[in-house]
Design an enzyme around this catalytic site. Structure first.
Site, PDB file in Angstrom:
ATOM      1  N   GLY A  53       3.048  -2.879   2.376  1.00 40.16           N
ATOM      2  CA  GLY A  53       4.304  -3.134   3.049  1.00 40.16           C
ATOM      3  C   GLY A  53       4.077  -3.543   4.497  1.00 40.16           C
ATOM      4  O   GLY A  53       3.047  -3.224   5.094  1.00 40.16           O
ATOM      5  N   GLY A  55       5.227  -3.232   8.545  1.00 37.98           N
ATOM      6  CA  GLY A  55       5.550  -2.054   9.342  1.00 37.98           C
ATOM      7  C   GLY A  55       4.322  -1.259   9.735  1.00 37.98           C
ATOM      8  O   GLY A  55       4.425  -0.242  10.420  1.00 37.98           O
ATOM      9  N   HIS A  56       3.135  -1.713   9.268  1.00 39.66           N
ATOM     10  CA  HIS A  56       1.889  -1.014   9.594  1.00 39.66           C
ATOM     11  C   HIS A  56       0.964  -1.880  10.447  1.00 39.66           C
ATOM     12  O   HIS A  56      -0.229  -1.604  10.538  1.00 39.66           O
ATOM     13  CB  HIS A  56       1.157  -0.618   8.309  1.00 39.66           C
ATOM     14  CG  HIS A  56       1.996   0.123   7.333  1.00 39.66           C
ATOM     15  ND1 HIS A  56       2.633   1.290   7.667  1.00 39.66           N
ATOM     16  CD2 HIS A  56       2.305  -0.119   6.037  1.00 39.66           C
ATOM     17  CE1 HIS A  56       3.312   1.728   6.611  1.00 39.66           C
ATOM     18  NE2 HIS A  56       3.139   0.893   5.615  1.00 39.66           N
ATOM     19  N   LYS A 104      -3.815   1.002  -1.026  1.00 36.80           N
ATOM     20  CA  LYS A 104      -3.455   2.349  -0.576  1.00 36.80           C
ATOM     21  C   LYS A 104      -2.725   3.067  -1.712  1.00 36.80           C
ATOM     22  O   LYS A 104      -1.965   2.461  -2.463  1.00 36.80           O
ATOM     23  CB  LYS A 104      -2.574   2.275   0.672  1.00 36.80           C
ATOM     24  CG  LYS A 104      -3.238   1.517   1.821  1.00 36.80           C
ATOM     25  CD  LYS A 104      -2.515   1.662   3.154  1.00 36.80           C
ATOM     26  CE  LYS A 104      -1.117   1.117   3.164  1.00 36.80           C
ATOM     27  NZ  LYS A 104      -1.007  -0.326   2.820  1.00 36.80           N
ATOM     28  N   ASP A 109       2.619   0.231  -4.657  1.00 34.21           N
ATOM     29  CA  ASP A 109       1.472  -0.658  -4.440  1.00 34.21           C
ATOM     30  C   ASP A 109       0.596  -0.722  -5.684  1.00 34.21           C
ATOM     31  O   ASP A 109       0.205  -1.803  -6.131  1.00 34.21           O
ATOM     32  CB  ASP A 109       0.638  -0.160  -3.249  1.00 34.21           C
ATOM     33  CG  ASP A 109       1.338  -0.385  -1.919  1.00 34.21           C
ATOM     34  OD1 ASP A 109       1.309  -1.522  -1.418  1.00 34.21           O
ATOM     35  OD2 ASP A 109       1.932   0.574  -1.383  1.00 34.21           O
ATOM     36  N   HIS A 217       5.189   5.993   6.415  1.00 39.54           N
ATOM     37  CA  HIS A 217       6.467   5.388   6.057  1.00 39.54           C
ATOM     38  C   HIS A 217       7.616   6.260   6.498  1.00 39.54           C
ATOM     39  O   HIS A 217       8.688   6.262   5.897  1.00 39.54           O
ATOM     40  CB  HIS A 217       6.563   5.194   4.543  1.00 39.54           C
ATOM     41  CG  HIS A 217       5.469   4.369   3.992  1.00 39.54           C
ATOM     42  ND1 HIS A 217       4.291   4.899   3.571  1.00 39.54           N
ATOM     43  CD2 HIS A 217       5.372   3.029   3.814  1.00 39.54           C
ATOM     44  CE1 HIS A 217       3.507   3.917   3.148  1.00 39.54           C
ATOM     45  NE2 HIS A 217       4.133   2.784   3.289  1.00 39.54           N
TER      46      HIS A 217
END
Lengths: 329, 329
Positions: A53, A55-56, A104, A109, A217
């Site tokens: 995703g 945002g990391h 991950k 995922d 998250h």
């Protein structure tokens, strides 16, 4: 919530655009923007691919380049990339030697990367390494056990360096799996994380509270604790991760202090100082270190501590040259 | 205010300790911790030295290493290092070819660096380059005019590379002074900065306000504006800096988006995307770029945009290898 963005719908695409343009000398978009890949792929080399995703950031696109990843797929915020994106990356990056997917440990995922593997079956040799270094999220009972957090960087760096040496797929898979068993991470948050689509924080902390054991998250941790000194907070993290890992003879420690997005560099170095002192007092010799903002949870103020016990060979692979947007030596 | 710290009195020392330990392969403390310097100095090379208040990390200690600075002095938070520290760095780093001091344009810094120059007179050849890239702080009327902010990194990188080639002191001084005239920066804050000793913010912004034209010490900017999109904010910064600089024939642009401490990487890349588009629309071709958190104001959420117009030679020096804690290629 004030952020540098235009709309929640376009923020990921605009940010990745910025990344690709800033590093246009060595990365390009894959076909239909399904992945970000190296501008020049190496024939005959196993392709190392990751994704997850958004945002990391800088993970994973910031790890694409010489000595690390060949391609990375970016999903929506905190959402896996689609199987279509992943198969796109496989088709583009496979140079005939197969692909290693580094994933991950999250249900979404794993499902999508497995689906892409099935789609690739018969046309591409593909193996998967699952990273699950976060010792705290195991306790939340998410089914698949421990999740993958900052330790993913270490797996991607070391496996990426081995791939660069021309090692075969099966060997890289073994290397990644072995490594994952010797990496432990844990995070702490001073603030929650503001999710752009909802404009809301996933949890709210009071002025004297911290959240111990957070995921990346905005998952809450295992306990809310009173805010304390950096020494106290770091000691708690380091005790927990070092207790959970067998310090084996012949391995050397890599200590990694990672900023979760909103923590300034000076605080990360201060926390590293405390963590290193802790390890030394426990006779865990820190041979290598990394301090910086690499695996984030949007704008969260917080950090994670990662301890990895590396063999001599893995240490050599860690030291090997790397040239990516986020990691370079 | 939650920060990773133990006490306001020890935070700078502990953070610098952490930095030096994390990068012990190439930096060491100078005598009595008066500076952080390269582990191995190069005989016959001009020593490039900088320094300033703490609270801007990784600047300047993060720029010590091959191809950039030889030594850097760290003062208290937002306070110049003492003349004693600076003369200590000069004595330690001067290898017989003299020293170039790179100083940000603040009264306190200039006074202390000048005092150290006087103390060194007759024993060391010392020159000073003053960086004054911040176009907005000029208007506050601080006496010395424009202050030095993120553009300092560019001067230190380019002059550092030239010093590495063995160029003489007088030539480096000319290079640095010339360069300073072609660098412009401007910053914007979404939040004030919390000063550790007072536990207070230097200014407070409402939920829909931003501060335009901020300095790096929590100086307020020239105007409080309503919060808007990244495109709007970045356009304002870029218009202001590009209007203030003559785009000269034969020079090429370097565009630098710098995080002020609490801004996550994804937002910086998004802002870079907007800034680059702006420059292209104005026919300012961006030949090089830098995006990251390099020159901070403690935990401030905000960013600065820097435009530098470089000659072909300066561009080659920018591209030259660098190996420091914060900048590496």
């Amino acid at each position: 919530m004030k952020k540098f963005m235009n709309t929640a719908e376009t923020m990921v695409a605009e940010s990745v655009d910025g990344f690709v343009r800033a590093h246009a000398d060595f990365v390009v978009f894959g076909t239909d923007r399904q992945c970000v890949r190296r501008r020049h792929l190496t024939p005959g080399k196993v392709a190392v691919i990751s994704g997850g995703g958004a945002g990391h950031e800088p993970m994973h696109i910031g790890f694409v380049g010489q000595g690390m990843l060949d391609a990375a797929c970016v999903g929506h915020v905190f959402t896996s990339p689609t199987p279509g994106q992943i198969i796109g990356a496989i088709e583009e990056a496979d140079n005939g030697a197969g692909c290693l997917l580094i994933v991950k440990n999250y249900d979404g995922d794993i499902m999508n990367f497995e689906m892409a593997m099935e789609m690739a079956a018969g046309r591409h040799a593909v193996e998967m390494v699952i990273v699950s270094d976060d010792i705290e999220t195991a306790r939340i009972g998410e089914g698949r056990g421990r999740r993958g957090v900052a330790g993913t960087l270490i797996v991607e760096k070391i496996v990426g360096a081995a791939a660069e040496q021309g090692r075969p797929l099966a060997e890289l898979k073994l290397l990644g799996d072995g490594l994952n068993g010797r990496i432990r991470s844990m995070g702490v948050a001073l603030t929650g994380v503001t999710v752009p689509h909802t404009q809301r924080s996933t949890f709210t902390l009071g002025a004297t509270e911290i959240e111990m054991g957070v995921g990346i998250h905005g998952e809450p941790g295992h306990s809310r604790q009173p805010f304390s000194t950096a020494d106290d907070i770091v000691r708690y993290l380091c005790e927990t991760i070092s207790r959970d890992i067998d310090v084996q003879p012949g391995t050397k420690a890599l200590l990694f202090i990672n900023g979760l997005g909103g923590t300034p560099p000076a605080e990360l170095y201060l926390a590293f100082n405390a963590a290193r002192r802790f390890m030394e007092e426990r006779s865990i010799p820190v041979e290598r270190s990394l301090v910086g903002t690499y695996v984030t949870s949007l704008d969260m103020q917080g950090l994670s501590a990662t301890l990895a016990l590396l063999t001599k060979e893995e240490m050599t692979l860690w030291d090997a040259p790397v040239a990516t947007g986020a990691l370079r030596w």
